[in-house]
Each structure stands twice: as C-alpha cells, then as structure tokens.
Design a protein around this motif. Structure first.
Motif, PDB file in Angstrom:
ATOM      1  N   ALA A   7     -38.435   3.916   3.948  1.00  0.00           N
ATOM      2  CA  ALA A   7     -39.089   5.037   4.617  1.00  0.00           C
ATOM      3  C   ALA A   7     -40.326   4.558   5.370  1.00  0.00           C
ATOM      4  N   LYS A   8     -41.077   3.628   4.774  1.00  0.00           N
ATOM      5  CA  LYS A   8     -42.269   3.089   5.441  1.00  0.00           C
ATOM      6  C   LYS A   8     -41.868   2.331   6.697  1.00  0.00           C
ATOM      7  N   ASN A   9     -40.837   1.502   6.586  1.00  0.00           N
ATOM      8  CA  ASN A   9     -40.369   0.755   7.750  1.00  0.00           C
ATOM      9  C   ASN A   9     -39.858   1.697   8.828  1.00  0.00           C
ATOM     10  N   ASP A  10     -39.137   2.743   8.412  1.00  0.00           N
ATOM     11  CA  ASP A  10     -38.608   3.711   9.364  1.00  0.00           C
ATOM     12  C   ASP A  10     -39.739   4.445  10.068  1.00  0.00           C
ATOM     13  N   GLU A  11     -40.771   4.795   9.313  1.00  0.00           N
ATOM     14  CA  GLU A  11     -41.897   5.510   9.899  1.00  0.00           C
ATOM     15  C   GLU A  11     -42.623   4.628  10.912  1.00  0.00           C
ATOM     16  N   GLU A  12     -42.785   3.344  10.583  1.00  0.00           N
ATOM     17  CA  GLU A  12     -43.424   2.426  11.518  1.00  0.00           C
ATOM     18  C   GLU A  12     -42.622   2.323  12.807  1.00  0.00           C
ATOM     19  N   LEU A  13     -41.305   2.255  12.681  1.00  0.00           N
ATOM     20  CA  LEU A  13     -40.465   2.183  13.871  1.00  0.00           C
ATOM     21  C   LEU A  13     -40.540   3.467  14.680  1.00  0.00           C
ATOM     22  N   ALA A  14     -40.517   4.616  13.979  1.00  0.00           N
ATOM     23  CA  ALA A  14     -40.521   5.900  14.670  1.00  0.00           C
ATOM     24  C   ALA A  14     -41.849   6.176  15.363  1.00  0.00           C
ATOM     25  N   THR A  15     -42.963   5.782  14.746  1.00  0.00           N
ATOM     26  CA  THR A  15     -44.275   6.063  15.323  1.00  0.00           C
ATOM     27  C   THR A  15     -44.753   4.957  16.244  1.00  0.00           C
ATOM     28  N   GLY A  16     -44.059   3.851  16.236  1.00  0.00           N
ATOM     29  CA  GLY A  16     -44.480   2.736  17.076  1.00  0.00           C
ATOM     30  C   GLY A  16     -45.610   1.947  16.452  1.00  0.00           C
TER      31      GLY A  16
ATOM     32  N   GLY B 213     -45.394  -0.210  14.075  1.00  0.00           N
ATOM     33  CA  GLY B 213     -44.951  -1.581  13.821  1.00  0.00           C
ATOM     34  C   GLY B 213     -44.740  -2.316  15.129  1.00  0.00           C
ATOM     35  N   PRO B 214     -44.254  -3.530  15.050  1.00  0.00           N
ATOM     36  CA  PRO B 214     -44.021  -4.287  16.269  1.00  0.00           C
ATOM     37  C   PRO B 214     -42.926  -3.629  17.106  1.00  0.00           C
ATOM     38  N   VAL B 215     -43.111  -3.625  18.408  1.00  0.00           N
ATOM     39  CA  VAL B 215     -42.135  -3.028  19.306  1.00  0.00           C
ATOM     40  C   VAL B 215     -40.978  -4.001  19.460  1.00  0.00           C
ATOM     41  N   ARG B 216     -39.779  -3.503  19.183  1.00  0.00           N
ATOM     42  CA  ARG B 216     -38.615  -4.350  19.298  1.00  0.00           C
ATOM     43  C   ARG B 216     -37.396  -3.470  19.470  1.00  0.00           C
ATOM     44  N   GLY B 217     -36.318  -4.053  19.949  1.00  0.00           N
ATOM     45  CA  GLY B 217     -35.072  -3.327  20.071  1.00  0.00           C
ATOM     46  C   GLY B 217     -34.472  -3.111  18.696  1.00  0.00           C
ATOM     47  N   VAL B 218     -33.669  -2.068  18.572  1.00  0.00           N
ATOM     48  CA  VAL B 218     -33.058  -1.746  17.301  1.00  0.00           C
ATOM     49  C   VAL B 218     -31.547  -1.819  17.487  1.00  0.00           C
ATOM     50  N   SER B 219     -30.898  -2.545  16.602  1.00  0.00           N
ATOM     51  CA  SER B 219     -29.449  -2.659  16.673  1.00  0.00           C
ATOM     52  C   SER B 219     -28.807  -1.349  16.232  1.00  0.00           C
ATOM     53  N   TYR B 220     -27.524  -1.216  16.518  1.00  0.00           N
ATOM     54  CA  TYR B 220     -26.801  -0.007  16.139  1.00  0.00           C
ATOM     55  C   TYR B 220     -26.832   0.194  14.622  1.00  0.00           C
ATOM     56  N   GLY B 221     -26.612  -0.879  13.888  1.00  0.00           N
ATOM     57  CA  GLY B 221     -26.636  -0.778  12.426  1.00  0.00           C
ATOM     58  C   GLY B 221     -27.992  -0.337  11.907  1.00  0.00           C
TER      59      GLY B 221
ATOM     60  N   ALA C 111     -30.247   1.376  13.649  1.00  0.00           N
ATOM     61  CA  ALA C 111     -30.435   2.766  14.066  1.00  0.00           C
ATOM     62  C   ALA C 111     -29.682   3.705  13.133  1.00  0.00           C
ATOM     63  N   LEU C 112     -28.495   3.319  12.729  1.00  0.00           N
ATOM     64  CA  LEU C 112     -27.711   4.135  11.805  1.00  0.00           C
ATOM     65  C   LEU C 112     -28.400   4.219  10.446  1.00  0.00           C
ATOM     66  N   ARG C 113     -28.961   3.102   9.985  1.00  0.00           N
ATOM     67  CA  ARG C 113     -29.691   3.093   8.718  1.00  0.00           C
ATOM     68  C   ARG C 113     -30.915   3.999   8.807  1.00  0.00           C
ATOM     69  N   LEU C 114     -31.642   3.927   9.934  1.00  0.00           N
ATOM     70  CA  LEU C 114     -32.811   4.788  10.130  1.00  0.00           C
ATOM     71  C   LEU C 114     -32.410   6.259  10.073  1.00  0.00           C
ATOM     72  N   LYS C 115     -31.340   6.579  10.761  1.00  0.00           N
ATOM     73  CA  LYS C 115     -30.863   7.968  10.787  1.00  0.00           C
ATOM     74  C   LYS C 115     -30.517   8.437   9.383  1.00  0.00           C
ATOM     75  N   GLU C 116     -29.794   7.638   8.641  1.00  0.00           N
ATOM     76  CA  GLU C 116     -29.389   8.033   7.294  1.00  0.00           C
ATOM     77  C   GLU C 116     -30.588   8.169   6.363  1.00  0.00           C
TER      78      GLU C 116
END
Length: 177
Positions: A62-71, A73-81, A83-88
């Motif tokens: 959840a912490k990693n997901d929040e960092e990705l969602a709010t920006g 964390g480091p800006v980087r591309g997210v793979s499909y897998g 992105a699917l994990r984040l969604k779930e």
C-alpha cells in the motif's frame, strides 16, 4: 568440490522449493553462497523462505502504491503486471474500508465531529442552567436573602469558566486532543 556444500538445485530439493525461489532469495540477500558458489546445507530448514506476515506485506504494498499514485516516489514507467497489482491492492483497500464501515468499526469524520459537537453543546447547556438550579439550595444552606444576586454571581463564574475552556477542537488524526 568440497563435501560440506551442496548445489543450489540440491538445496532447493531438500528445502522443498524451486531453485528459482532459491535464486531470488540469493538476490535479495536472504541466503548466501559459499566461496565455491555452492550452498551450505546447514541453512536447510532455517525458515528463509517463510513469507512475511500478510499485514506487513499489505502495508508495504500500500505504501509503494501510494508513492506511485502520488508521484512521491521515483518517476518511472509501470509494467502491465505492476499496474494490475496496483489496481488489485487499491481495490482490496476499498473493499476493506467498505467492510469496516458496514461492520461499524469505521466512522466518517463528519459524523464523529457532529457527535462531539452535540456532546459539547449538551455539557455547555447543562453548565449554563446550573446557577439557576443550585442557587436556591445555596441560598437556604448559607442563609443568603438575595437569591437573584447569588444566581447572577454563579452565572458570571460559570460563563467565565466556559470562556476559559474555549471552543472544542476535536482531532481525528491520532494526535492527542
């Protein structure tokens, strides 16, 4: 090859896991190889492959997901897998919040604020009514003839006390009130 070390595949077989899992543990630093590149058989059964608690893994995800969602964390591309994990993970959090709300263990902040406000108002009203209720008893007990003056004096002291207390400010962020 020395007799006291075993291959990664043999280590995995004895441990009852795949050699891929052993390689991943080596990369993560959960296991280490001997200088000859082989494994120490004493590590078999040491619990290196036991999963962390699900709550800890869930909190980290959840912490990693929040960092990705709010920006944050480091800006980087997210793979499909990923992105699917984040969604779930986010869907799981939403379902958990919905469950806690329906179970009654979660209360909306607006509701909590309204309850605190109503309680404080009831207490204030009770204190404002106190002088007129208690003044006649005090007048009889102490032999005071001027009931109106006693009531006014008590009311003034109650008003001063309420003014000193000030407005209630409820904090719902875990900090002390």
């Amino acid at each position: 090859m020395p007799d006291d070390t075993i291959s990664i595949r043999e280590f995995a077989r004895r441990e009852g896991v795949s050699d891929t899992l052993v390689h991943q543990a080596l990369k993560k630093g959960k296991l280490s190889r001997e200088p000859d590149g082989r494994m120490n058989p004493a590590l078999v059964g040491s619990g290196w492959h036991k999963e962390e608690s699900s709550a800890k893994r869930f909190a980290e995800a959840a912490k990693n997901d929040e960092e990705l969602a709010t920006g944050a964390g480091p800006v980087r591309g997210v793979s499909y897998g990923e992105a699917l994990r984040l969604k779930e993970n986010w869907l799981a959090l939403l379902r958990r919040l919905d469950y806690e709300h329906k179970a009654g263990s979660l209360v909306e902040v607006a509701t909590a604020q309204r309850v605190v406000f109503d309680l404080c108002r009831e207490q204030r009203d009770a204190w404002l009514a106190f002088p007129s209720k208690v003044a006649p008893f005090l007048a009889v007990e102490f032999g005071i003839a001027d009931l109106e003056r006693l009531t006014a004096s008590l009311a003034a002291h109650v008003h001063n006390q309420l003014a000193d207390l000030g407005e209630p400010h409820a904090r719902f962020d875990g900090e002390q009130l």
